[in-house]
Design a protein around this motif. Structure first.
Motif, PDB file in Angstrom:
ATOM      1  N   VAL A 153      -3.968   2.331  -6.883  1.00 30.79           N
ATOM      2  CA  VAL A 153      -4.791   2.062  -5.849  1.00 30.79           C
ATOM      3  C   VAL A 153      -5.848   2.893  -5.556  1.00 30.79           C
ATOM      4  O   VAL A 153      -5.749   4.152  -5.353  1.00 30.79           O
ATOM      5  N   PRO A 210       0.758  -1.296   0.087  1.00 30.82           N
ATOM      6  CA  PRO A 210       0.071  -0.043   0.164  1.00 30.82           C
ATOM      7  C   PRO A 210       0.747   1.292  -0.123  1.00 30.82           C
ATOM      8  O   PRO A 210       0.362   2.204  -0.593  1.00 30.82           O
ATOM      9  N   TRP A 231     -10.087  -6.436  -5.746  1.00 26.57           N
ATOM     10  CA  TRP A 231     -10.672  -5.768  -4.760  1.00 26.57           C
ATOM     11  C   TRP A 231     -10.338  -6.361  -3.512  1.00 26.57           C
ATOM     12  O   TRP A 231     -10.223  -7.727  -3.492  1.00 26.57           O
ATOM     13  N   TYR A 253     -13.686  -0.493   4.195  1.00 22.14           N
ATOM     14  CA  TYR A 253     -13.192   0.041   2.996  1.00 22.14           C
ATOM     15  C   TYR A 253     -13.104  -1.137   1.947  1.00 22.14           C
ATOM     16  O   TYR A 253     -12.707  -2.403   2.212  1.00 22.14           O
ATOM     17  N   SER A 282      -9.462   3.655  -2.983  1.00 22.35           N
ATOM     18  CA  SER A 282     -10.247   2.946  -1.881  1.00 22.35           C
ATOM     19  C   SER A 282     -11.723   3.802  -1.630  1.00 22.35           C
ATOM     20  O   SER A 282     -11.614   4.896  -1.795  1.00 22.35           O
ATOM     21  N   THR A 327     -10.685  -1.654  -1.398  1.00 24.16           N
ATOM     22  CA  THR A 327      -9.606  -0.975  -2.111  1.00 24.16           C
ATOM     23  C   THR A 327      -9.356  -1.924  -3.379  1.00 24.16           C
ATOM     24  O   THR A 327      -9.372  -3.191  -3.461  1.00 24.16           O
ATOM     25  N   LEU A 360      -3.549   3.946   1.666  1.00 24.31           N
ATOM     26  CA  LEU A 360      -4.940   3.742   2.240  1.00 24.31           C
ATOM     27  C   LEU A 360      -5.541   4.751   2.997  1.00 24.31           C
ATOM     28  O   LEU A 360      -4.901   5.603   3.477  1.00 24.31           O
TER      29      LEU A 360
END
Length: 317
Positions: A234, A188, A210, A223, A236, A225, A192
């Motif tokens: 990415v 990430p 996802w 969430y 979210s 993502t 995020l």
């Protein structure tokens, strides 16, 4: 509509795909780990009762204890045929099954540990050939709550709190991507909206993956993502349903399920994405053909697959 006041009913979009044959059940075979491949093929690993013990919790197939090594049979079901291959001398205690390109498959234990005091971690995943022979061992993090593979064989994982607050570096980030050789390919990197505490479920949609999770902060929520493996991009979104068991996406629409644990029922929610916001368009308490327990759902390219007892159904977005 008040979900609790509605009557349980089947959903007209819920299509029964496969049920464990009576002949297998009579022979003492039980359906344990399962997955759906990128081409929509359902795979289920059957194991004889002689290798199994009955756990007290959780209930259902996920609570079965296992004696290793054991032999299983991988059943792959498509619209055209049902194919079976024996898988002998399995020495891992699986938590997840996933499919890879060229009819290969992956068995994964959700937990791993360090090798001594060093930086190495014990393998917790085995890649098997199309004939059921082990090809490679790898480590894909600790405390894996959800796992899915993409069409190119990438492995995508969301972790639980013991992994996130443990010492494994990729698990600590909450979400991760891996190659089929066990190489970390995506992280990430601070993109995020919050720090994950627990993974819920996973899905694919065309060339995107996802991962669904919730944080441990006071902001709460759940969430969704979306990751594009080719670029690592990415995005979210806040989920319209808290902690779903299942999620599938197509276009700007999605379907979610959340089980009524160990009951023959689940909450089914349909939603649409407008800009960056999800709006619920339908909600019903769904009657299922069997009891619903953890690891009951997986989303693949506009279809949500739901396991209820020993029956697998498919719900179209």
């Amino acid at each position: 509509m008040n979900l609790r006041s509605t009557t349980d009913r089947p959903d007209p979009a819920m299509h029964r795909v496969w049920r464990l044959p009576t002949a297998d059940a009579v022979r003492g075979r039980r359906a344990l780990w399962w997955s759906v491949g990128p081409a929509g093929e359902l795979a289920v690993l059957l194991v004889s009762l002689k290798y199994l013990t009955r756990g007290r919790y959780p209930r259902g197939w996920v609570g079965r204890g296992l004696r290793t090594p054991f032999t299983g049979e991988l059943v792959t079901i498509t619209d055209r045929e049902e194919k079976r291959i024996p898988v002998k001398d399995i020495r891992i205690r699986p938590s997840h099954l996933a499919l890879l390109p060229d009819s290969r498959f992956l068995l994964v234990n959700s937990r791993t540990s360090r090798v001594g005091d060093g930086e190495l971690w014990r393998p917790n995943a085995v890649v098997f050939s199309a004939s059921g022979s082990p090809e490679a061992e790898l480590c894909v993090g600790d405390d894996i709550a959800a796992l899915v593979t993409d069409a190119d064989g990438g492995i995508w994982t969301a972790y639980g709190d013991e992994g996130i607050y443990g010492e494994h570096p990729e698990s600590a980030a909450g979400l991760a991507g891996w190659s089929a050789r066990g190489e970390a390919t995506w992280a990430p990197d601070g993109r995020l909206p919050d720090h994950p505490l627990q993974g819920c479920t996973a899905a694919t949609e065309d060339d995107r993956v996802w991962l669904v999770w919730y944080p441990g902060s006071s902001r709460g929520g759940t969430y969704l993502t979306q990751i594009t493996p080719a670029t690592g991009a990415v995005t979210s979104y806040r989920s319209p349903l808290q902690q779903p068991d299942g999620f599938a996406f197509r276009g700007n629409r999605a379907v979610f399920t959340r089980r009524d644990h160990n009951k023959r029922a689940a909450e089914l929610v349909r939603a649409e994405l407008d800009g960056g916001t999800w709006s619920v368009t339908g909600r019903v308490r769904l009657r299922t053909p069997g009891r619903v327990v953890p690891r009951c759902a997986q989303g693949r390219d506009g279809f949500l697959w739901l396991r209820a007892g020993d029956t697998w159904t498919r719900i179209e977005v």
